[in-house]
Design a protein around this motif. Structure first.
Motif, PDB file in Angstrom:
ATOM      1  N   ASN A 186       3.109   0.691   3.123  1.00  0.00           N
ATOM      2  CA  ASN A 186       3.992  -0.329   2.553  1.00  0.00           C
ATOM      3  C   ASN A 186       5.350  -0.214   3.237  1.00  0.00           C
ATOM      4  OD1 ASN A 186       5.640  -1.984   1.050  1.00  0.00           O
ATOM      5  ND2 ASN A 186       4.924  -1.243  -0.938  1.00  0.00           N
ATOM      6  N   GLN A 187       5.697  -1.200   4.055  1.00  0.00           N
ATOM      7  CA  GLN A 187       6.918  -1.109   4.834  1.00  0.00           C
ATOM      8  C   GLN A 187       8.177  -1.124   3.979  1.00  0.00           C
ATOM      9  OE1 GLN A 187       7.580  -4.531   7.317  1.00  0.00           O
ATOM     10  NE2 GLN A 187       6.428  -5.885   5.947  1.00  0.00           N
ATOM     11  N   PHE A 188       8.059  -1.562   2.711  1.00  0.00           N
ATOM     12  CA  PHE A 188       9.231  -1.611   1.843  1.00  0.00           C
ATOM     13  C   PHE A 188       9.429  -0.307   1.064  1.00  0.00           C
ATOM     14  CE2 PHE A 188       7.704  -6.019   2.242  1.00  0.00           C
ATOM     15  CZ  PHE A 188       8.817  -6.579   2.866  1.00  0.00           C
ATOM     16  N   CYS A 189       8.465   0.603   1.119  1.00  0.00           N
ATOM     17  CA  CYS A 189       8.558   1.878   0.386  1.00  0.00           C
ATOM     18  C   CYS A 189       9.371   2.864   1.210  1.00  0.00           C
ATOM     19  CB  CYS A 189       7.166   2.430   0.103  1.00  0.00           C
ATOM     20  SG  CYS A 189       7.196   3.991  -0.799  1.00  0.00           S
ATOM     21  N   THR A 190      10.328   3.518   0.602  1.00  0.00           N
ATOM     22  CA  THR A 190      11.204   4.469   1.312  1.00  0.00           C
ATOM     23  C   THR A 190      10.902   5.921   0.947  1.00  0.00           C
ATOM     24  OG1 THR A 190      12.871   4.264  -0.434  1.00  0.00           O
ATOM     25  CG2 THR A 190      13.044   2.755   1.452  1.00  0.00           C
ATOM     26  N   ILE A 191       9.865   6.140   0.135  1.00  0.00           N
ATOM     27  CA  ILE A 191       9.549   7.501  -0.311  1.00  0.00           C
ATOM     28  C   ILE A 191       8.557   8.124   0.663  1.00  0.00           C
ATOM     29  CG2 ILE A 191       8.633   8.915  -2.178  1.00  0.00           C
ATOM     30  CD1 ILE A 191       9.320   6.620  -4.084  1.00  0.00           C
ATOM     31  N   PRO A 192       8.925   9.218   1.343  1.00  0.00           N
ATOM     32  CA  PRO A 192       7.998   9.864   2.276  1.00  0.00           C
ATOM     33  C   PRO A 192       6.768  10.395   1.533  1.00  0.00           C
ATOM     34  CG  PRO A 192      10.254  10.649   2.593  1.00  0.00           C
ATOM     35  CD  PRO A 192      10.238   9.864   1.325  1.00  0.00           C
ATOM     36  N   GLY A 193       5.580  10.182   2.073  1.00  0.00           N
ATOM     37  CA  GLY A 193       4.352  10.680   1.470  1.00  0.00           C
ATOM     38  C   GLY A 193       4.045  10.063   0.129  1.00  0.00           C
ATOM     39  N   CYS A 194       4.462   8.831  -0.092  1.00  0.00           N
ATOM     40  CA  CYS A 194       4.231   8.160  -1.376  1.00  0.00           C
ATOM     41  C   CYS A 194       2.735   8.073  -1.678  1.00  0.00           C
ATOM     42  CB  CYS A 194       4.845   6.761  -1.341  1.00  0.00           C
ATOM     43  SG  CYS A 194       4.397   5.735  -2.760  1.00  0.00           S
ATOM     44  N   PHE A 195       2.337   8.508  -2.880  1.00  0.00           N
ATOM     45  CA  PHE A 195       0.918   8.516  -3.252  1.00  0.00           C
ATOM     46  C   PHE A 195       0.321   7.107  -3.230  1.00  0.00           C
ATOM     47  CE2 PHE A 195      -2.382   8.091  -6.529  1.00  0.00           C
ATOM     48  CZ  PHE A 195      -3.287   9.043  -6.088  1.00  0.00           C
ATOM     49  N   PHE A 196       1.054   6.144  -3.726  1.00  0.00           N
ATOM     50  CA  PHE A 196       0.521   4.785  -3.793  1.00  0.00           C
ATOM     51  C   PHE A 196       0.368   4.172  -2.405  1.00  0.00           C
ATOM     52  CE2 PHE A 196       2.658   5.593  -7.852  1.00  0.00           C
ATOM     53  CZ  PHE A 196       1.586   5.433  -8.702  1.00  0.00           C
ATOM     54  N   CYS A 197       1.253   4.576  -1.482  1.00  0.00           N
ATOM     55  CA  CYS A 197       1.099   4.127  -0.098  1.00  0.00           C
ATOM     56  C   CYS A 197      -0.108   4.795   0.543  1.00  0.00           C
ATOM     57  CB  CYS A 197       2.360   4.451   0.703  1.00  0.00           C
ATOM     58  SG  CYS A 197       3.809   3.506   0.180  1.00  0.00           S
ATOM     59  N   ILE A 198      -0.296   6.073   0.229  1.00  0.00           N
ATOM     60  CA  ILE A 198      -1.467   6.788   0.750  1.00  0.00           C
ATOM     61  C   ILE A 198      -2.757   6.091   0.316  1.00  0.00           C
ATOM     62  CG2 ILE A 198      -2.805   8.934   0.564  1.00  0.00           C
ATOM     63  CD1 ILE A 198      -0.107  10.417   0.340  1.00  0.00           C
ATOM     64  N   MET A 199      -2.797   5.654  -0.957  1.00  0.00           N
ATOM     65  CA  MET A 199      -3.999   5.005  -1.484  1.00  0.00           C
ATOM     66  C   MET A 199      -4.297   3.686  -0.771  1.00  0.00           C
ATOM     67  SD  MET A 199      -5.351   6.993  -3.720  1.00  0.00           S
ATOM     68  CE  MET A 199      -6.539   5.883  -4.461  1.00  0.00           C
ATOM     69  N   LYS A 200      -3.282   3.090  -0.128  1.00  0.00           N
ATOM     70  CA  LYS A 200      -3.482   1.817   0.567  1.00  0.00           C
ATOM     71  C   LYS A 200      -3.855   1.998   2.033  1.00  0.00           C
ATOM     72  CE  LYS A 200      -0.189  -0.587  -2.437  1.00  0.00           C
ATOM     73  NZ  LYS A 200       1.142  -1.265  -2.508  1.00  0.00           N
ATOM     74  N   GLU A 201      -3.872   3.228   2.495  1.00  0.00           N
ATOM     75  CA  GLU A 201      -4.226   3.487   3.888  1.00  0.00           C
ATOM     76  C   GLU A 201      -5.622   2.937   4.201  1.00  0.00           C
ATOM     77  OE1 GLU A 201      -4.529   4.130   7.482  1.00  0.00           O
ATOM     78  OE2 GLU A 201      -2.689   5.046   6.678  1.00  0.00           O
ATOM     79  N   GLN A 202      -5.722   2.148   5.278  1.00  0.00           N
ATOM     80  CA  GLN A 202      -6.981   1.494   5.622  1.00  0.00           C
ATOM     81  C   GLN A 202      -7.984   2.442   6.261  1.00  0.00           C
ATOM     82  OE1 GLN A 202      -7.667  -1.798   4.782  1.00  0.00           O
ATOM     83  NE2 GLN A 202      -5.758  -1.437   3.632  1.00  0.00           N
ATOM     84  N   ASP A 203      -7.490   3.418   6.995  1.00  0.00           N
ATOM     85  CA  ASP A 203      -8.383   4.385   7.647  1.00  0.00           C
ATOM     86  C   ASP A 203      -8.881   5.371   6.594  1.00  0.00           C
ATOM     87  OD1 ASP A 203      -9.217   6.882   8.970  1.00  0.00           O
ATOM     88  OD2 ASP A 203      -8.557   5.875  10.811  1.00  0.00           O
ATOM     89  N   SER A 204     -10.160   5.319   6.291  1.00  0.00           N
ATOM     90  CA  SER A 204     -10.710   6.114   5.184  1.00  0.00           C
ATOM     91  C   SER A 204     -10.559   7.603   5.416  1.00  0.00           C
ATOM     92  CB  SER A 204     -12.171   5.759   4.954  1.00  0.00           C
ATOM     93  OG  SER A 204     -12.939   6.015   6.113  1.00  0.00           O
ATOM     94  N   SER A 205     -10.745   8.048   6.651  1.00  0.00           N
ATOM     95  CA  SER A 205     -10.633   9.474   6.942  1.00  0.00           C
ATOM     96  C   SER A 205      -9.204   9.955   6.744  1.00  0.00           C
ATOM     97  CB  SER A 205     -11.087   9.751   8.379  1.00  0.00           C
ATOM     98  OG  SER A 205     -10.938  11.113   8.695  1.00  0.00           O
ATOM     99  N   MET A 206      -8.240   9.194   7.241  1.00  0.00           N
ATOM    100  CA  MET A 206      -6.835   9.565   7.060  1.00  0.00           C
ATOM    101  C   MET A 206      -6.445   9.521   5.593  1.00  0.00           C
ATOM    102  SD  MET A 206      -4.962   7.630  10.253  1.00  0.00           S
ATOM    103  CE  MET A 206      -3.349   8.151   9.688  1.00  0.00           C
ATOM    104  N   ARG A 207      -6.958   8.505   4.852  1.00  0.00           N
ATOM    105  CA  ARG A 207      -6.615   8.382   3.440  1.00  0.00           C
ATOM    106  C   ARG A 207      -7.136   9.583   2.653  1.00  0.00           C
ATOM    107  NH1 ARG A 207      -9.111   4.114   2.468  1.00  0.00           N
ATOM    108  NH2 ARG A 207     -10.915   4.933   1.360  1.00  0.00           N
ATOM    109  N   ARG A 208      -8.388   9.976   2.891  1.00  0.00           N
ATOM    110  CA  ARG A 208      -8.954  11.108   2.142  1.00  0.00           C
ATOM    111  C   ARG A 208      -8.209  12.401   2.434  1.00  0.00           C
ATOM    112  NH1 ARG A 208     -13.927   8.451   3.308  1.00  0.00           N
ATOM    113  NH2 ARG A 208     -14.262   9.781   5.153  1.00  0.00           N
ATOM    114  N   ASN A 209      -7.895  12.629   3.677  1.00  0.00           N
ATOM    115  CA  ASN A 209      -7.155  13.848   4.027  1.00  0.00           C
ATOM    116  C   ASN A 209      -5.779  13.865   3.360  1.00  0.00           C
ATOM    117  OD1 ASN A 209      -9.190  14.903   5.637  1.00  0.00           O
ATOM    118  ND2 ASN A 209      -8.427  13.925   7.509  1.00  0.00           N
ATOM    119  N   ALA A 210      -5.130  12.707   3.376  1.00  0.00           N
ATOM    120  CA  ALA A 210      -3.791  12.627   2.785  1.00  0.00           C
ATOM    121  C   ALA A 210      -3.847  12.800   1.266  1.00  0.00           C
ATOM    122  CB  ALA A 210      -3.143  11.287   3.152  1.00  0.00           C
TER     123      ALA A 210
END
Length: 610
Positions: free
Chosen positions: A4-28
């Motif tokens: 989310n380009q409007f989110c300013t929180i590093p490592g935001c959980f909700f942004c992580i959940m939106k990650e399209q790459d499934s492997s990267m999302r699970r690791n994060a």
């Protein structure tokens, strides 16, 4: 860069959940959950409540359960209990509630998730909550989660490691939780003195005291029902029966009613029925006259769990070691049910009752010596065996002649009733009942119902209940003859049996509504609304706690009950319609609160569905 380009929180959980790459999302996600208990800022509660929402809406989603959510929640509960300074910072006070709820939501339907949960160490922190390290709010979700884990064959033994403590804690909490919730929350008249986070969890900040009280009533009932369910998990395996079958607790179980709050929960009687399948349970239950009388009253009611009361009595009567301890009490009640045909999906109930009651009646060495019991059994034999056989051999024209005479007797009884000769009317109706062929069901329903009305006027509620019950057993479907329901409701009211009176009155009103062709024609009789209002006040979940508190503190006697609107007819009318909309039809098997039905989980509840 966050998704989310409007989110300013590093490592935001909700942004992580939106990650399209499934492997990267699970690791994060996995990394985030590992470090989550170390986070100490006001955003943490947003993440936990977000996970709670996912668990509630997508409880079968595999992603979070297999990426460490259970270990994370267990650590959050432990931190809440052990680090009080952290607990009272930010909004961390909500953390243990949400964490335990997340564990329960993910494990309610999935045995593989339950295995993952116990391997992640959720049981010890859940037990800490059950022990009361926080409050009744957290105990509710802790016992719910433990109940799910104990429901599966593969995870039951993990809970059973702490068997004695879990059973004793559940028994004590089931017996005391209503008093605790009333004292700590509902009975606190000043809202400023209520724990704020309790109010927030219950009403989400909207609705005011009325909403808070309604939700507190619902949650208190759920807490009690979940404790009983956890005990069921042990009872079905015949574990800890010597602890569960304590006489005082069996007596308490009789007062634990699923009722109008948790419509699909059999509450106390559900556990009593499980115990009746065991030798130890039957022996203990047969020794309590209080329990037997409660089962008898339930068996002769329009409660959804009527069939459970009948089941319990039949199980006790089939056992030679308990049969003769209860037959003197149970016979007069079951005698009114011998013509009961179907009850929900169950058929031939009356025939089964008849066979069990008459099992050794004709034997020379029968142990039944009480003359009143023998007289009642003789009546059953005469009606169900001799009279039935005799009428089958009688020509139709002869039976029709009897029908004509029955109608004449009924008319004479009606005349006696109208001129105020009630005793004489009873005699005429009795004569007509004895003469009326068994096949003429409608005529017999009317005669029993008329005689019930006479008995009401003669101030004989027991006779009125008996006659109304016989009429209701003959009705199709059972418990559907409106006039008999209303008459029995009045009779129960005369005896001070509020719960039974309330259920009959609700069924009576339900019949009134169904008889109308259009919704705008529905008018609930005023006298029925008054009865409902009275009985809802009496059967209010916290009534006993209120009376106990008011006796110790007279100034509390005027506290509002029934969600703050005691005696308000308009409110009662609204409650009736709400109840009728929510009221469930007859269910078989063991189930519990509406949130999560238990039938079919783990395959360990076959006994409860026999």
């Amino acid at each position: 860069m966050p998704v989310n380009q409007f989110c300013t929180i590093p490592g935001c959980f909700f942004c992580i959940m939106k990650e399209q790459d499934s492997s990267m999302r699970r690791n994060a996600i996995s990394e985030y959950l590992k470090h989550m208990p170390l986070i100490d800022d006001e955003e943490l509660i947003l993440v936990v409540s977000g996970i709670w929402n996912m668990a509630m809406t997508r409880p079968d989603d595999q992603e979070l359960p297999y990426l460490g959510v259970f270990k994370c929640m267990a650590n959050l509960i432990k931190k809440s209990i052990n680090d009080r300074s952290w607990l009272f910072r930010n909004q961390n006070i909500y953390m243990p509630y949400y964490a335990a709820h997340i564990i329960g939501s993910y494990t309610m339907n999935n045995v593989e998730f339950a295995i993952e949960a116990v391997e992640s160490g959720v049981i010890p922190p859940l037990l800490e909550l059950l022990r009361g390290k926080m409050s009744w709010v957290e105990q509710r979700v802790a016992v719910r989660a433990l109940g799910h884990l104990a429901s599966y064959e593969k995870t039951f033994e993990f809970v059973a490691i702490y068997e004695e403590e879990v059973v004793k804690l559940s028994m004590n909490l089931a017996s005391t939780c209503l008093g605790i919730v009333y004292t700590m929350f509902v009975g606190v008249k000043d809202t400023n003195k209520r724990l704020k986070y309790h109010s927030d969890l219950l009403a989400r900040g909207v609705g005011g005291m009325d909403m808070e009280n309604r939700k507190a009533e619902e949650w208190a009932s759920q807490l009690q029902c979940w404790c009983i369910h956890l005990l069921n998990c042990f009872a079905t395996k015949e574990r800890s029966l010597d602890i569960i079958c304590k006489q005082e607790f069996l007596k308490d179980l009789c007062e634990m009613w699923g009722g109008l709050v948790n419509h699909s929960s059999p509450a106390g009687v559900g556990l009593i029925r499980i115990l009746c399948y065991t030798k130890v349970g039957r022996k203990s239950i047969a020794e309590s006259r209080h329990v037997i009388e409660n089962l008898c009253n339930l068996s002769r009611s329009s409660d959804d769990w009527q069939y459970m009361g009948i089941d319990c009595l039949l199980l006790l009567l089939k056992d030679p070691e308990t049969r003769y301890k209860i037959i003197e009490i149970a016979t007069s009640y079951l005698n009114d049910l011998i013509e009961l045909r179907t009850l929900g999906i169950r058929s031939n109930f009356g025939e089964t009752i008849t066979r069990v009651l008459l099992n050794d009646f004709r034997r020379k060495n029968t142990k039944i010596k009480n003359p009143d019991v023998r007289r009642a059994l003789e009546e059953i034999w005469s009606l169900k065996v001799e009279r039935s056989k005799r009428e089958k051999a009688t020509p139709d024209e002869k039976l029709e002649e009897k029908r004509v005479l029955v109608n004449l007797l009924k008319e004479e009884g009606n005349h006696r009733f109208l001129v105020g000769e009630i005793d004489e009317a009873v005699l005429k109706y009795t004569e007509a009942i004895e003469l009326c062929p068994l096949r003429y069901t409608n005529e017999r329903i009317v005669l029993y119902s008329y005689r019930a009305q006479c008995n009401l006027l003669l101030r004989d509620p027991d006779a009125a209940i008996s006659d109304a019950t016989r009429a209701l057993c003959l009705s199709s479907p059972p418990n559907s003859h409106s006039k008999s329901l209303w008459r029995r409701s009045q009779a129960y009211d005369m005896k001070g049996m509020a719960k039974e009176s309330l259920m009959d009155c609700i069924m009576f009103i339900n019949g009134c509504i169904k008889s109308k062709k259009a919704a705008n024609q529905v008018k609930i009789p005023y006298y029925a609304v008054r009865m409902i209002s009275k009985q809802m006040d009496t059967t209010w979940l916290f009534k006993a706690s209120q009376l106990k508190t008011s006796s110790n503190h007279p100034e509390m006697a005027k506290l509002p009950c029934q969600n703050g609107k005691s005696g308000n007819i308009e409110h009662a009318n609204e409650e009736i319609l709400r109840i009728l909309k929510q009221k469930k039809s007859f269910k078989s098997g063991l189930s519990t609160i509406l949130e999560e039905p238990l039938v079919g989980k783990g395959g360990n509840r076959k006994r409860s569905q026999e």
